[in-house]
Design a protein around this motif. Structure first.
Motif, PDB file in Angstrom:
ATOM      1  N   ARG A 203       0.977  -1.453   0.028  1.00  0.00           N
ATOM      2  CA  ARG A 203       0.072  -0.039   0.078  1.00  0.00           C
ATOM      3  C   ARG A 203       0.932   1.264   0.024  1.00  0.00           C
ATOM      4  O   ARG A 203       0.502   2.409  -0.353  1.00  0.00           O
ATOM      5  CB  ARG A 203      -0.845   0.024   1.177  1.00  0.00           C
ATOM      6  N   THR A 204       2.017   1.096   0.322  1.00  0.00           N
ATOM      7  CA  THR A 204       2.916   2.460   0.535  1.00  0.00           C
ATOM      8  C   THR A 204       3.525   2.704  -1.024  1.00  0.00           C
ATOM      9  O   THR A 204       3.693   2.038  -1.704  1.00  0.00           O
ATOM     10  CB  THR A 204       3.933   2.046   1.328  1.00  0.00           C
ATOM     11  N   GLU A 205       3.450   3.790  -0.905  1.00  0.00           N
ATOM     12  CA  GLU A 205       3.856   4.600  -2.104  1.00  0.00           C
ATOM     13  C   GLU A 205       5.258   5.367  -1.824  1.00  0.00           C
ATOM     14  O   GLU A 205       5.256   6.157  -0.892  1.00  0.00           O
ATOM     15  CB  GLU A 205       2.822   5.376  -2.787  1.00  0.00           C
ATOM     16  N   VAL A 206       6.099   5.643  -2.757  1.00  0.00           N
ATOM     17  CA  VAL A 206       7.266   6.209  -2.867  1.00  0.00           C
ATOM     18  C   VAL A 206       7.314   7.549  -3.683  1.00  0.00           C
ATOM     19  O   VAL A 206       7.048   7.102  -4.887  1.00  0.00           O
ATOM     20  CB  VAL A 206       8.673   5.443  -3.110  1.00  0.00           C
ATOM     21  N   GLU A 207       7.366   8.713  -3.263  1.00  0.00           N
ATOM     22  CA  GLU A 207       7.462   9.886  -4.097  1.00  0.00           C
ATOM     23  C   GLU A 207       8.961  10.107  -4.312  1.00  0.00           C
ATOM     24  O   GLU A 207       9.357  10.606  -3.180  1.00  0.00           O
ATOM     25  CB  GLU A 207       6.646  10.764  -3.544  1.00  0.00           C
ATOM     26  N   LEU A 208       9.448  10.160  -5.302  1.00  0.00           N
ATOM     27  CA  LEU A 208      10.760  10.518  -5.781  1.00  0.00           C
ATOM     28  C   LEU A 208      11.050  12.177  -6.111  1.00  0.00           C
ATOM     29  O   LEU A 208      10.154  12.489  -6.932  1.00  0.00           O
ATOM     30  CB  LEU A 208      11.351   9.788  -6.866  1.00  0.00           C
ATOM     31  N   ASP A 209      11.690  12.684  -5.427  1.00  0.00           N
ATOM     32  CA  ASP A 209      11.755  14.325  -5.473  1.00  0.00           C
ATOM     33  C   ASP A 209      13.251  14.617  -6.010  1.00  0.00           C
ATOM     34  O   ASP A 209      14.031  14.470  -5.158  1.00  0.00           O
ATOM     35  CB  ASP A 209      11.359  14.978  -4.216  1.00  0.00           C
ATOM     36  N   CYS A 210      13.367  14.767  -7.267  1.00  0.00           N
ATOM     37  CA  CYS A 210      14.924  14.720  -7.877  1.00  0.00           C
ATOM     38  C   CYS A 210      15.071  16.226  -8.441  1.00  0.00           C
ATOM     39  O   CYS A 210      14.236  16.800  -8.753  1.00  0.00           O
ATOM     40  CB  CYS A 210      14.958  13.847  -8.829  1.00  0.00           C
ATOM     41  N   ASP A 211      16.538  16.421  -8.178  1.00  0.00           N
ATOM     42  CA  ASP A 211      16.638  17.753  -8.474  1.00  0.00           C
ATOM     43  C   ASP A 211      16.719  17.604 -10.357  1.00  0.00           C
ATOM     44  O   ASP A 211      17.261  16.555 -10.820  1.00  0.00           O
ATOM     45  CB  ASP A 211      18.506  18.086  -8.116  1.00  0.00           C
ATOM     46  N   TYR A 212      16.670  18.905 -10.745  1.00  0.00           N
ATOM     47  CA  TYR A 212      16.761  18.575 -12.375  1.00  0.00           C
ATOM     48  C   TYR A 212      17.869  18.097 -13.026  1.00  0.00           C
ATOM     49  O   TYR A 212      17.815  17.215 -13.914  1.00  0.00           O
ATOM     50  CB  TYR A 212      16.243  20.072 -12.845  1.00  0.00           C
ATOM     51  N   SER A 213      19.158  18.618 -12.464  1.00  0.00           N
ATOM     52  CA  SER A 213      20.277  18.184 -13.014  1.00  0.00           C
ATOM     53  C   SER A 213      20.768  16.813 -12.666  1.00  0.00           C
ATOM     54  O   SER A 213      21.864  16.386 -13.232  1.00  0.00           O
ATOM     55  CB  SER A 213      21.207  19.229 -12.810  1.00  0.00           C
ATOM     56  N   LEU A 214      20.170  16.091 -11.799  1.00  0.00           N
ATOM     57  CA  LEU A 214      20.570  14.921 -11.059  1.00  0.00           C
ATOM     58  C   LEU A 214      20.798  13.934 -12.409  1.00  0.00           C
ATOM     59  O   LEU A 214      19.937  13.887 -13.235  1.00  0.00           O
ATOM     60  CB  LEU A 214      19.789  14.311 -10.276  1.00  0.00           C
ATOM     61  N   LYS A 215      21.904  13.104 -12.186  1.00  0.00           N
ATOM     62  CA  LYS A 215      21.937  11.974 -13.402  1.00  0.00           C
ATOM     63  C   LYS A 215      20.995  11.061 -13.465  1.00  0.00           C
ATOM     64  O   LYS A 215      21.103  10.406 -11.952  1.00  0.00           O
ATOM     65  CB  LYS A 215      23.578  11.625 -13.561  1.00  0.00           C
ATOM     66  N   TYR A 216      20.561  10.447 -14.152  1.00  0.00           N
ATOM     67  CA  TYR A 216      19.330   9.478 -13.993  1.00  0.00           C
ATOM     68  C   TYR A 216      19.776   8.310 -13.514  1.00  0.00           C
ATOM     69  O   TYR A 216      19.018   7.580 -13.126  1.00  0.00           O
ATOM     70  CB  TYR A 216      18.762   9.510 -15.822  1.00  0.00           C
ATOM     71  N   VAL A 217      21.197   8.003 -13.724  1.00  0.00           N
ATOM     72  CA  VAL A 217      21.513   6.573 -13.142  1.00  0.00           C
ATOM     73  C   VAL A 217      21.219   6.648 -11.656  1.00  0.00           C
ATOM     74  O   VAL A 217      20.988   5.605 -11.101  1.00  0.00           O
ATOM     75  CB  VAL A 217      22.957   6.476 -13.419  1.00  0.00           C
ATOM     76  N   ASN A 218      21.334   7.660 -10.877  1.00  0.00           N
ATOM     77  CA  ASN A 218      20.952   7.818  -9.399  1.00  0.00           C
ATOM     78  C   ASN A 218      19.617   7.271  -9.071  1.00  0.00           C
ATOM     79  O   ASN A 218      19.113   6.954  -8.245  1.00  0.00           O
ATOM     80  CB  ASN A 218      21.301   9.026  -8.967  1.00  0.00           C
ATOM     81  N   VAL A 219      18.677   7.805 -10.116  1.00  0.00           N
ATOM     82  CA  VAL A 219      17.231   7.683  -9.941  1.00  0.00           C
ATOM     83  C   VAL A 219      16.927   5.861  -9.927  1.00  0.00           C
ATOM     84  O   VAL A 219      16.230   5.486  -9.135  1.00  0.00           O
ATOM     85  CB  VAL A 219      16.280   8.366 -11.010  1.00  0.00           C
ATOM     86  N   VAL A 220      17.523   5.482 -10.899  1.00  0.00           N
ATOM     87  CA  VAL A 220      17.582   3.914 -11.315  1.00  0.00           C
ATOM     88  C   VAL A 220      17.790   3.251  -9.871  1.00  0.00           C
ATOM     89  O   VAL A 220      17.384   2.495  -9.356  1.00  0.00           O
ATOM     90  CB  VAL A 220      17.956   3.739 -12.481  1.00  0.00           C
ATOM     91  N   ARG A 221      19.133   3.734  -9.365  1.00  0.00           N
ATOM     92  CA  ARG A 221      19.581   3.446  -8.002  1.00  0.00           C
ATOM     93  C   ARG A 221      18.569   3.267  -6.974  1.00  0.00           C
ATOM     94  O   ARG A 221      18.542   2.408  -6.097  1.00  0.00           O
ATOM     95  CB  ARG A 221      20.900   3.786  -7.753  1.00  0.00           C
ATOM     96  N   ALA A 222      18.027   4.512  -6.881  1.00  0.00           N
ATOM     97  CA  ALA A 222      17.169   4.803  -5.851  1.00  0.00           C
ATOM     98  C   ALA A 222      15.613   4.104  -5.882  1.00  0.00           C
ATOM     99  O   ALA A 222      15.608   3.204  -4.918  1.00  0.00           O
ATOM    100  CB  ALA A 222      16.543   6.316  -5.800  1.00  0.00           C
ATOM    101  N   ILE A 223      15.429   3.957  -7.022  1.00  0.00           N
ATOM    102  CA  ILE A 223      14.235   2.879  -7.215  1.00  0.00           C
ATOM    103  C   ILE A 223      14.626   1.449  -7.128  1.00  0.00           C
ATOM    104  O   ILE A 223      13.721   0.762  -6.426  1.00  0.00           O
ATOM    105  CB  ILE A 223      13.789   2.917  -8.830  1.00  0.00           C
ATOM    106  N   THR A 224      15.700   1.024  -7.408  1.00  0.00           N
ATOM    107  CA  THR A 224      16.381  -0.225  -6.940  1.00  0.00           C
ATOM    108  C   THR A 224      16.185  -0.535  -5.469  1.00  0.00           C
ATOM    109  O   THR A 224      15.594  -1.645  -5.031  1.00  0.00           O
ATOM    110  CB  THR A 224      17.487  -0.475  -7.601  1.00  0.00           C
TER     111      THR A 224
END
Lengths: 147, 160
Positions: free
Chosen positions: B113-134
């Protein structure tokens, strides 16, 4: 030497059977490993890797592939497009979907973004898709088999 | 009739040359078109526009976990924060998530039921987002994937 002399001048019969067997095995192998879905992959994109990316099983329903390069351009259907122009192409996809009698939310937008690209641009693309009514996304990553 | 009888005992020599030609052509075709591709996987995200705000709060609703990823000047990861508290790295983030939702991922569990909301800076490299999702979506334990949170969404993009 004696053998040679005794041999007839007619052509020698080579048994072709093992060679043909092997060749057919090879053909079968190459036929099975042949990948037909390579059109949506591009060498310009270096996908980030993840151990948890769910392996792609079968074809997705009405997939739309958007590939974001590290230079901030989008490869859509083999063409380089600026991020801001993606909306026009998405509008076209939407029209195609509606003509086919399907809602845009049935389609899956596959986002193949380069690991070095800016997150803001990925979000911008997602936002534009949402505005056109697409709501299913698949963030693609390279599947890392693990250490 | 006469023909048949005469050929009865003979061994018929089939000319293999055309067949072998064709077979080799086929083989070279398949060999040349072979493209070794790395296996790819997806993170499925369902994110309709504006539904999150319109959804009526109910008892089943769990407040989303906010994960803030800040970018450094070169687009690298500068800091991670979960619900306002700083987290050192992605392993730490995963531990916090497990501490929050537990490892029970069955139907109607807290993790589901829990949802994660990712709040990322515009210039952040996308690879970090994938790491966070992982990090938030699961972990690999003894070669088995243990799923954690599957619902992931992004905050609206910010220009900056």
């Amino acid at each position: 030497m004696g053998r040679k002399k005794g041999g007839s001048p007619s052509t020698t019969d080579i048994d072709m059977t093992p060679m043909i067997d092997m060749t057919f095995q090879l053909i079968t192998f190459f036929m099975f490993v042949m990948n037909f879905s390579e059109a949506e992959q591009d060498d310009r994109i270096q996908l980030p890797s993840s151990q948890l990316a769910k392996p792609v099983e079968g074809a997705l329903e009405s997939p739309i592939t958007l590939q974001l390069t590290n230079k901030g351009t989008v490869i859509y259907a083999g063409e380089l497009v600026a991020v801001t122009d993606v909306g026009t192409y998405l509008e076209r996809e939407k029209t195609v979907m509606l003509d086919a009698g399907k809602e845009p939310n049935a389609a899956t937008v596959i986002v193949r973004a380069d690991g070095r690209s800016k997150t803001g641009e990925v979000q911008q693309i997602i936002r534009m898709c949402q505005e056109k009514g697409f709501e299913r996304f698949a963030l693609r990553a390279q599947y890392d088999e693990g250490r | 009739m006469a023909k048949r009888e005469s050929s009865l005992g003979d061994k018929i020599a089939i000319d293999m040359t055309p067949m072998i030609d064709v077979v080799f052509q086929l083989m070279s075709f398949f060999m040349c078109t072979l493209k070794v591709v790395a296996p790819e996987g997806d993170f499925d995200i369902r994110m309709p526009l504006g539904v999150a705000a319109a959804a009526a709060p109910d008892d089943q609703q769990v407040p989303p976990v906010r994960v803030k990823l800040s970018a450094g000047p070169d687009g690298g990861l500068a800091s991670i924060a979960m619900n306002g508290t700083a987290v050192t790295d992605f392993d730490e983030l995963r531990k916090r998530i497990i501490g929050l939702v537990g490892t029970d991922t069955g139907p109607n569990s807290l993790a589901e039921r829990t949802e994660v909301e990712l709040d990322c800076d515009y210039s952040l490299k996308y690879v970090n987002v994938v790491r966070a999702i992982t990090a938030v979506s699961g972990k690999v334990q003894d070669g088995q994937v243990v799923e954690l949170i599957k619902k992931i969404k992004f905050t609206p993009p910010k220009r900056g």
